[in-house]
Design a protein around this motif. Sequence first.
Motif: not given
Length: 255
Positions: A20-32
């Motif tokens: 599971n990978r976590v990415f941060v885009f500004g105020a958003h956190t996306v988990t893939i």
Amino acid sequence: MALVRWQYRNPYHDRRNERNRVFVFGAHTVTIAQNPAIHIDLHTNTGHLVWDGAYVLAKFVHDHAAGLLALRGKTCLELGAGSSALVSIVAGLAGGVAGVTATDMAEYLPLIRANAERNAGTGSDPYRPPLCVRELVWQVAPCLLPEDIAPVDLVFGSEILYLPGQHRAILTTLEQLMHADSAAFFVYKDRNLGERGFAETAAARGLFAATSLDALIDDEFRSSSSNDDNNQQHQQQQQYHLLRITKKKAQHCEI
């Protein structure tokens, strides 16, 4: 204590092989979720991992959603989304986007749907449309698109240009997916496998214009300067590129 900017690259820990990978885009956190245990090379099971180029393009989409891309009210489609559909998910974070479709081969669709559902609550727009997931196989000869796939305003593709044998098929697909005012954006890594030939093939087809947007790539993924000739050559070979493809406007002759 000063805040430290989140970075994709971490010199102390390589997260590319995590389940599971976590990415941060500004105020958003996306988990893939991804499948790092599967054998993967440039020709096999490529859609089971999040490639670095997917993040590069997703970061571009996030940074320019309200500017160059003007995503509000537009329809978007990702080619070769892989199991992550990271670019599609980030495009959906933009407020007011009309619709986003992630496409790939059938084997990757279940994990795309799982990742889409996992991140459905991400973002601040409660009215954003759900991410559509569809099978789309590129064909050299024009063929009928699935009934629920129509020409869109924006097309995205990351790390899908490394096989020159697929360039004609991708361009044929673009001809069907793009209307006169559409734009397509591709990120690729220069592996010396013929990726640069895509722009030449597009231009030779006579229907498309290609523009380099390398200056808009996030600083983390630009080549670093060095006085060492060998390092300069290595960096140039490994750098990422951002390409915009548009349809040439038809010229009308006055009588």
